[in-house]
Design a protein around this motif. Structure first.
Motif, PDB file in Angstrom:
ATOM      1  N   LEU A 154      37.285 -15.643  66.261  1.00 51.21           N
ATOM      2  CA  LEU A 154      37.096 -14.216  66.244  1.00 51.21           C
ATOM      3  C   LEU A 154      37.198 -13.720  64.591  1.00 51.21           C
ATOM      4  O   LEU A 154      38.238 -13.895  64.016  1.00 51.21           O
ATOM      5  N   GLY A 155      36.070 -13.295  64.117  1.00 45.30           N
ATOM      6  CA  GLY A 155      35.956 -13.023  62.829  1.00 45.30           C
ATOM      7  C   GLY A 155      36.088 -11.493  63.001  1.00 45.30           C
ATOM      8  O   GLY A 155      36.585 -10.707  63.691  1.00 45.30           O
ATOM      9  N   SER A 156      35.125 -10.810  62.074  1.00 49.23           N
ATOM     10  CA  SER A 156      35.285  -9.056  62.072  1.00 49.23           C
ATOM     11  C   SER A 156      34.146  -8.581  61.130  1.00 49.23           C
ATOM     12  O   SER A 156      33.778  -9.514  60.285  1.00 49.23           O
ATOM     13  N   ILE A 157      33.782  -7.633  61.369  1.00 53.24           N
ATOM     14  CA  ILE A 157      33.006  -6.936  60.436  1.00 53.24           C
ATOM     15  C   ILE A 157      33.836  -6.718  59.176  1.00 53.24           C
ATOM     16  O   ILE A 157      33.083  -6.895  57.892  1.00 53.24           O
ATOM     17  N   ALA A 158      34.943  -6.916  59.302  1.00 52.31           N
ATOM     18  CA  ALA A 158      35.869  -6.720  57.995  1.00 52.31           C
ATOM     19  C   ALA A 158      35.641  -8.131  57.046  1.00 52.31           C
ATOM     20  O   ALA A 158      36.178  -8.230  56.007  1.00 52.31           O
ATOM     21  N   GLY A 159      35.281  -9.266  57.759  1.00 53.98           N
ATOM     22  CA  GLY A 159      34.861 -10.402  57.006  1.00 53.98           C
ATOM     23  C   GLY A 159      33.638 -10.480  56.447  1.00 53.98           C
ATOM     24  O   GLY A 159      33.192 -11.421  55.609  1.00 53.98           O
ATOM     25  N   ARG A 160      32.796  -9.433  56.450  1.00 50.36           N
ATOM     26  CA  ARG A 160      31.491  -9.108  55.764  1.00 50.36           C
ATOM     27  C   ARG A 160      31.569  -7.992  54.612  1.00 50.36           C
ATOM     28  O   ARG A 160      30.816  -8.217  53.724  1.00 50.36           O
ATOM     29  N   GLU A 161      32.653  -7.035  54.938  1.00 49.89           N
ATOM     30  CA  GLU A 161      32.582  -5.770  54.229  1.00 49.89           C
ATOM     31  C   GLU A 161      33.935  -5.527  54.073  1.00 49.89           C
ATOM     32  O   GLU A 161      34.854  -5.388  54.975  1.00 49.89           O
ATOM     33  N   ALA A 162      34.352  -5.354  52.848  1.00 48.02           N
ATOM     34  CA  ALA A 162      35.765  -5.024  52.511  1.00 48.02           C
ATOM     35  C   ALA A 162      35.902  -3.485  52.615  1.00 48.02           C
ATOM     36  O   ALA A 162      34.836  -2.776  52.529  1.00 48.02           O
ATOM     37  N   TYR A 163      37.154  -2.985  52.605  1.00 40.91           N
ATOM     38  CA  TYR A 163      37.370  -1.087  52.600  1.00 40.91           C
ATOM     39  C   TYR A 163      38.831  -0.924  52.172  1.00 40.91           C
ATOM     40  O   TYR A 163      39.458  -1.748  52.278  1.00 40.91           O
ATOM     41  N   ALA A 164      38.957   0.161  51.614  1.00 34.01           N
ATOM     42  CA  ALA A 164      39.997   0.670  51.072  1.00 34.01           C
ATOM     43  C   ALA A 164      41.129   0.672  52.095  1.00 34.01           C
ATOM     44  O   ALA A 164      40.708   1.143  53.376  1.00 34.01           O
ATOM     45  N   GLY A 165      42.508   0.264  51.969  1.00 39.03           N
ATOM     46  CA  GLY A 165      43.455   0.253  52.878  1.00 39.03           C
ATOM     47  C   GLY A 165      43.453  -1.203  53.954  1.00 39.03           C
ATOM     48  O   GLY A 165      44.187  -1.208  54.642  1.00 39.03           O
ATOM     49  N   GLY A 166      42.494  -2.149  53.620  1.00 43.39           N
ATOM     50  CA  GLY A 166      42.406  -3.222  54.310  1.00 43.39           C
ATOM     51  C   GLY A 166      42.639  -4.363  53.496  1.00 43.39           C
ATOM     52  O   GLY A 166      41.672  -5.696  53.936  1.00 43.39           O
ATOM     53  N   ALA A 167      42.943  -4.324  52.414  1.00 47.04           N
ATOM     54  CA  ALA A 167      42.867  -5.593  51.411  1.00 47.04           C
ATOM     55  C   ALA A 167      43.263  -6.895  52.102  1.00 47.04           C
ATOM     56  O   ALA A 167      42.472  -7.804  51.972  1.00 47.04           O
ATOM     57  N   ILE A 168      44.306  -7.083  52.559  1.00 45.95           N
ATOM     58  CA  ILE A 168      44.886  -8.198  53.176  1.00 45.95           C
ATOM     59  C   ILE A 168      44.192  -8.701  54.392  1.00 45.95           C
ATOM     60  O   ILE A 168      43.642  -9.732  54.527  1.00 45.95           O
ATOM     61  N   TYR A 169      43.841  -7.761  55.325  1.00 49.60           N
ATOM     62  CA  TYR A 169      43.267  -8.022  56.672  1.00 49.60           C
ATOM     63  C   TYR A 169      41.698  -8.510  56.315  1.00 49.60           C
ATOM     64  O   TYR A 169      41.251  -9.628  56.946  1.00 49.60           O
TER      65      TYR A 169
END
Length: 270
Positions: A154-169
């Motif tokens: 289980l990855g995430s769209i967050a594994g393709r695009e970074a966003y502010a407030g989610g640096a570690i995740y």
């Protein structure tokens, strides 16, 4: 039409981490309906016991004659000692696993770099990355030995695009993406399949955990649009697992219709 070919799941043994709620629980239930045996792994013993009971009911209602074995293992994937002793907790007749679903993972907070607590950083990496790798390494040896198996991360769209407030995740999910891709490259000369499911906005306990129990803040994340549900992602996982043996679904990016990226979405005016 069914989302999967049930005949390909009959009698298969599936190990699902993070199976106490959300996507993990929904995935376990759907595999149960498809005639699979399921090992449910999570930190919350009472919760996985309840999910296992629901799986047994779902299997009975399916009317299928194969599968229907369910075991629960209380385990924190971030604890290496617990992972090392995992097989001691699994019934002997369920130790031949066919499919591994690495679902355990979470996010804490929306703090910006410089304000992120060390314990939050360590907790997210310990579960989302190191825990996933530890469980995979435990299973992949058996998969290689028998020349069959399927790892679904289980990855995430967050594994393709970074966003502010989610640096570690986002860093953890980028790591999952890289680990998954490397593993698929290493296993290209085998029949072992490797899949990464990358959800966008899914309404589960995920945001409640992120906001440390503040359900009001969690609700605002999905306000004005219809997010995905745990069952939506479970369908993609089980669909990928039920493809013909020569078909490998490498990546699936799944978004609600009103989301286009980590930060671009449309919300209906209130």
């Amino acid at each position: 039409m069914s989302v999967f070919n049930a005949s390909r799941l009959l009698g298969k043994t599936v190990l699902v981490t993070g199976a106490s709620a959300g996507i993990g629980a929904a995935t376990a239930l759907l595999f149960a309906r498809g005639g699979s045996n399921v090992i449910l792994v999570a930190r919350r013993a009472d919760a996985i016991k309840s999910v296992a009971e629901a799986c047994a009911t779902a299997f009975k209602e399916s009317g299928l004659q194969q599968g229907g074995k369910f075991a629960t293992v209380q385990l924190d994937v971030s604890d290496k000692a617990q992972v090392a002793s995992f097989w001691d907790k699994v019934p002997k007749d369920m130790r031949d696993v066919d499919i591994l679903v690495n679902n355990a993972g979470f996010v804490l907070g929306v703090d910006r770099v410089g304000d992120i607590k060390d314990e939050d950083i360590e907790a997210m990496f310990a579960t989302n990355v190191l825990g996933l790798i530890s469980v995979t390494q435990l299973l992949i040896k058996d998969f290689k030995a028998k020349q069959s198996g399927h790892v679904i991360n289980l990855g995430s769209i967050a594994g393709r695009e970074a966003y502010a407030g989610g640096a570690i995740y986002t860093a953890t999910k980028h790591a999952v993406h890289a680990f998954t891709a490397s593993m698929m490259a290493e296993l290209v000369n085998t029949p072992i399949r490797v899949t990464e499911i990358q959800p966008g906005m899914v309404e589960t306990e995920f945001s409640i955990v992120r906001f440390r129990g503040d359900s009001g803040a969690a609700k605002k994340v999905y306000q004005g649009l219809e997010p995905l549900t745990a069952s939506d992602i479970a369908e993609e996982i089980v669909w990928a697992a039920s493809r013909p043996p020569h078909v490998n679904i490498a990546e699936v990016l799944v978004l609600p219709v009103n989301q286009a990226s980590t930060t671009l979405n449309y919300r209906k005016p209130s």
